[in-house]
Design a protein around this motif. Structure first.
Motif, mmCIF file in Angstrom:
data_model
loop_
_atom_site.group_PDB
_atom_site.id
_atom_site.type_symbol
_atom_site.label_atom_id
_atom_site.label_comp_id
_atom_site.label_asym_id
_atom_site.label_seq_id
_atom_site.Cartn_x
_atom_site.Cartn_y
_atom_site.Cartn_z
ATOM 1 N N ALA A 49 0.832 -1.197 0.000
ATOM 2 C CA ALA A 49 0.000 0.000 0.000
ATOM 3 C C ALA A 49 0.870 1.252 0.000
ATOM 4 O O ALA A 49 1.865 1.330 0.709
ATOM 5 C CB ALA A 49 -0.916 -0.001 1.219
ATOM 6 N N THR A 153 -3.061 -0.865 4.618
ATOM 7 C CA THR A 153 -4.055 -0.793 3.539
ATOM 8 C C THR A 153 -4.232 0.641 3.037
ATOM 9 O O THR A 153 -5.206 0.934 2.344
ATOM 10 C CB THR A 153 -5.418 -1.321 4.027
ATOM 11 O OG1 THR A 153 -5.878 -0.504 5.126
ATOM 12 C CG2 THR A 153 -5.320 -2.765 4.480
ATOM 13 N N TYR A 156 -6.173 1.927 -0.190
ATOM 14 C CA TYR A 156 -7.002 0.870 -0.755
ATOM 15 C C TYR A 156 -8.489 1.176 -0.552
ATOM 16 O O TYR A 156 -8.930 1.488 0.556
ATOM 17 C CB TYR A 156 -6.693 -0.479 -0.104
ATOM 18 C CG TYR A 156 -5.363 -1.086 -0.474
ATOM 19 C CD1 TYR A 156 -4.472 -0.435 -1.329
ATOM 20 C CD2 TYR A 156 -4.979 -2.319 0.039
ATOM 21 C CE1 TYR A 156 -3.250 -0.993 -1.654
ATOM 22 C CE2 TYR A 156 -3.759 -2.890 -0.289
ATOM 23 C CZ TYR A 156 -2.900 -2.223 -1.135
ATOM 24 O OH TYR A 156 -1.690 -2.774 -1.461
ATOM 25 N N GLN A 321 -6.494 1.307 -5.732
ATOM 26 C CA GLN A 321 -5.801 2.325 -4.949
ATOM 27 C C GLN A 321 -6.211 3.722 -5.384
ATOM 28 O O GLN A 321 -6.323 4.008 -6.581
ATOM 29 C CB GLN A 321 -4.289 2.180 -5.089
ATOM 30 C CG GLN A 321 -3.709 1.002 -4.333
ATOM 31 C CD GLN A 321 -2.195 0.966 -4.441
ATOM 32 O OE1 GLN A 321 -1.643 0.689 -5.489
ATOM 33 N NE2 GLN A 321 -1.543 1.275 -3.328
#
Length: 323
Positions: A49, A153, A156, A321
């Motif tokens: 990420a 994350t 995301y 993303q």
């Protein structure tokens, strides 16, 4: 000399005054508009990420509005929405769902119309500051676990056909989630009923609520007469096992109506009457649409990662993303 002073004034205006004016005008424009959020390609399981710095405006219960970084805000959301001792992959799934909800509110204006988000969980998302979490007995170890779930994350979000999804979530399904159309009347192809096993030990997997006959009549507005064994007739169930419609002494009620009128944990229920007592047994807690938090924890405990958890509860979506 006049030319020199003119040049000095022009330089001062361009170097000092103009940037401030531009900054203030930009800030004013940002306050009242939804923002564009560029989305890049889907995320492979091996990717890392990328840190996303993005300002979010938060409405607190005391009336103050504060601007926070996206991930700092999401740490408070995960602390407020999910027990910090849940499995790490469940916390990551929660972080992605909350980030998607937040990004969609920013992009579309959200429930408040200006892209801001409040800390009332019945309206937007719950929020618990790190300081409050620690003051209530939380540990630094679990706090760091939540921070890591958010940062691992970072950026995301979930999309469907290139658009950010309605990333709804709730506490416990009682064994199966629900179709969105059965609860809100709007069909979303990624908010469909799916099994949610492993929740048997969860809080509110099964609850019992009792009413006297007079209490039940007062809350529902119906009149109960005749044989109690004939008061309740279930006409149809939803795909997720909730009450779609029920006849009470001939008067029709939906499951969502009964849940609201009676303050029940969910629409998945059985109902019976003995003497002056009406007993309702419910399964699950919440609207039961989207991701079950206890179900996510159960999936994580059996080895599923956050990508698999999200794919299960939001079928057909893509993990992408924000750039």
């Amino acid at each position: 000399m006049k030319i020199i002073w003119k040049e000095i004034c022009t330089a001062f205006f361009m170097g000092a005054v103009l940037p401030v004016l531009i900054l203030n005008i930009s800030t004013l424009l940002l306050r009242g508009k939804a923002q564009e959020l560029p989305i890049v390609e889907s995320v492979p399981e091996t990717s890392v990420a990328e840190r996303l710095d993005f300002p979010i405006r938060i409405r607190f219960s005391d009336g103050n509005v504060k601007q926070m970084d996206m991930d700092a805000y999401l740490t408070g959301v995960v602390l407020g929405e999910m027990p910090a001792d849940f499995e790490s992959e469940a916390l990551k799934a929660q972080a992605v769902a909350a980030r998607t909800y937040t990004a969609k509110a920013v992009k579309t204006g959200g429930k408040h119309g200006d892209g801001s988000i409040c800390t009332n969980p019945s309206c937007c998302q719950a929020y618990l500051s790190e300081e409050t979490y620690l003051s209530r007995g939380g540990t630094e170890e679990l706090l760091e676990k939540v921070r890591s779930a958010v940062l691992d994350t970072s950026s995301y979000v979930l999309t469907y056909d290139g658009e950010l999804i309605e990333a709804t979530y709730f506490a416990c399904s009682g064994g199966s989630t629900e179709d969105a159309v059965a609860v809100w009347g709007t069909d979303y192809p990624y908010l469909r009923s799916v099994p949610s096993p492993g929740e048997e030990e969860a809080n509110h997997f099964c609850d019992t609520t009792c009413f006297t006959v007079s209490q039940f009549q007062e809350k529902t507005g119906c009149t109960l007469t005749g044989d109690p064994s004939e008061w309740f007739e279930i006409e149809a169930y939803t795909q997720g096992g909730g009450i779609d419609s029920m006849l009470i002494c001939g008067e029709r009620y939906t499951g969502t109506q009964l849940r609201q009128l009676l303050g029940l944990p969910s629409t998945a229920m059985t109902i019976s009457a003995v003497g002056d007592t009406i007993t309702i047994v419910t399964r699950g807690y919440g609207h039961r649409v989207g991701m079950s938090q206890y179900g996510a924890d159960a999936m994580a405990a059996t080895g599923n990662n956050f990508i698999e958890i999200l794919a299960h509860y939001y079928p057909g979506t893509q993990l992408v993303q924000l750039s």
